[in-house]
Design an enzyme around this catalytic site. Structure first.
Site, PDB file in Angstrom:
ATOM      1  N   CYS A  84      44.149  40.160  40.291  1.00  0.00           N
ATOM      2  CA  CYS A  84      43.751  41.547  40.559  1.00  0.00           C
ATOM      3  C   CYS A  84      44.545  42.176  41.697  1.00  0.00           C
ATOM      4  CB  CYS A  84      42.251  41.618  40.847  1.00  0.00           C
ATOM      5  SG  CYS A  84      41.261  41.027  39.463  1.00  0.00           S
ATOM      6  N   HIS A 334      39.518  50.053  37.436  1.00  0.00           N
ATOM      7  CA  HIS A 334      40.265  48.871  37.886  1.00  0.00           C
ATOM      8  C   HIS A 334      41.198  48.341  36.798  1.00  0.00           C
ATOM      9  CE1 HIS A 334      41.344  45.264  39.872  1.00  0.00           C
ATOM     10  NE2 HIS A 334      40.293  44.514  39.578  1.00  0.00           N
TER      11      HIS A 334
END
Length: 387
Positions: A84, A334
């Site tokens: 991430c 995201h």
């Protein structure tokens, strides 16, 4: 040599019908070059942040950036990933290229996640954990952070109010962000209360505690400070630090986010500043419990007291240190490969006074924390406008 951001672009985040990974990449690449006032011929190197892990059938994606303009052909292009934190890994690679003597580097981050079926999304995201020990976690990566939240509650007491306050703050901030996936102010009571629209997802985490599955892209143009001072705008990296921790959570105290703590300490020391000098922070709120622990790891609150920071409004947009004025991952979305680049773009916008409705008044120095996995890959940048 100091690397500087001199131009950028940002797509809307969300379920983007009619877009492909390629179209997302090429659009922001062209827009960032135009924003910087340069052409494709000026680019010396390209870095693409793209996590993938099964989200895209097309792998080996670095050369997709070249599709933006034929004049990018034969430029060196590399794809990087670090879960991430992939976007910030791309930014750091670009900085290293500048430090090695390249003059203009184009950094792009992108991900297309919403075309993947729900069960596969969970499986793909869980690949950012240590599979021999965490691979069977119910509810996937949400389950990993649900376990972290449960353990935090056991050690420090029920923090449901604080998590709801963080969620409500970020959703309120996201209303004014034109790039955000979810622009709705849910309020504290909705975020705090279990309901049909806000059910528990994993452990004490409800839907409003979890970031969104998103498509999106962002890009920025980097150059050296000498070149930057001759351009339209220049935001310098006062610091850029990367700390990698063990992948298995069993090898560390997962409630401490020690990699985050070390990265912040190194960045603040390198920049010669303290938290009190920062005008705002964009931090990695993949889940609200992550933002809560990050308050403590960055030094905003003692261990176990992060809830006080949330409840007292210290991190609100008009608080002592606004955190996630963009709405964060919670409201903004995201798209994994794009997230870190997005954080840098939106922070640069704050420092140049171009952030519109999410503008923090008199923003002079910005901090960014982007992480991969459960505080495994940890990146901190401190940005300062010099032009």
């Amino acid at each position: 040599m100091t690397a500087c951001i001199v131009g950028w672009a940002h797509s809307r985040f969300g379920k983007l019908e009619g877009e492909t990974l390629e179209s997302l990449i090429t659009t922001v690449a062209n827009q960032a070059l135009e924003h910087a006032g340069i052409g494709p011929d000026d680019v010396d190197e390209i870095v693409l942040g793209h996590f993938n892990a099964g989200f895209s059938a097309q792998d080996f994606t670095a050369s997709l950036v070249l599709q933006a303009d034929e004049r990018l052909r034969f430029k060196p292009a590399t794809r990087v990933e670090n879960a991430c934190a992939t976007g910030s890994a791309a930014v750091r690679q670009g900085i290293r290229a500048i430090n090695a003597g390249q003059r203009i580097v184009l950094v792009v981050g992108a991900e297309q996640m919403t075309t993947t079926l729900g069960p596969e999304i969970g499986k793909n995201l869980l690949r950012a954990s240590y599979l021999p020990e965490e691979g069977d976690t119910p509810a996937g990566f949400a389950g990993v952070f649900g376990n972290i939240a449960q353990a935090y509650f056991q050690r420090h007491g029920d923090q449901s109010d604080a998590l709801a306050m963080i969620a409500a703050k970020n959703h309120k901030n996201g209303v004014d962000n034109p790039y955000a996936q979810m622009r709705k102010d849910f309020g504290f009571e909705f975020c705090r209360t279990e309901s049909e629209k806000n059910p528990f997802v994993a452990g004490p985490l409800k839907r409003t505690d979890c970031s969104l599955v998103s498509d999106g892209a962002a890009a920025l143009v980097l150059t050296d400070s000498t070149t930057a001072l001759r351009m339209r705008r220049a935001v310098a990296f006062r610091a850029n630090e990367h700390v990698q921790d063990f992948l298995p959570m069993s090898k560390r105290d997962i409630l401490l986010f020690e990699g985050c703590e070390v990265a912040w300490a190194k960045a603040l020391k390198s920049a010669g500043v303290t938290l009190d000098d920062l005008s705002f922070v964009e931090t990695h709120d993949c889940f609200t419990i992550a933002e809560l622990i990050e308050y403590e790891a960055m030094g905003l609150a003692p261990r176990g007291e992060g809830a006080r920071v949330a409840m007292e409004g210290i991190t609100a947009r008009d608080g002592r240190l606004p955190v996630n004025p963009s709405g964060g991952l919670k409201a903004k979305g995201h798209p994994i490969g794009a997230t870190g680049v997005s954080m840098h773009v939106l922070s640069a916008m704050q420092l140049t006074g171009e952030a519109g409705g999410i503008q923090v008044k008199d923003a002079k120095l910005g901090g960014i924390f982007n992480m991969g996995g459960a505080a495994v890959a940890n990146y901190v940048s401190i940005l300062d406008r010099i032009r």
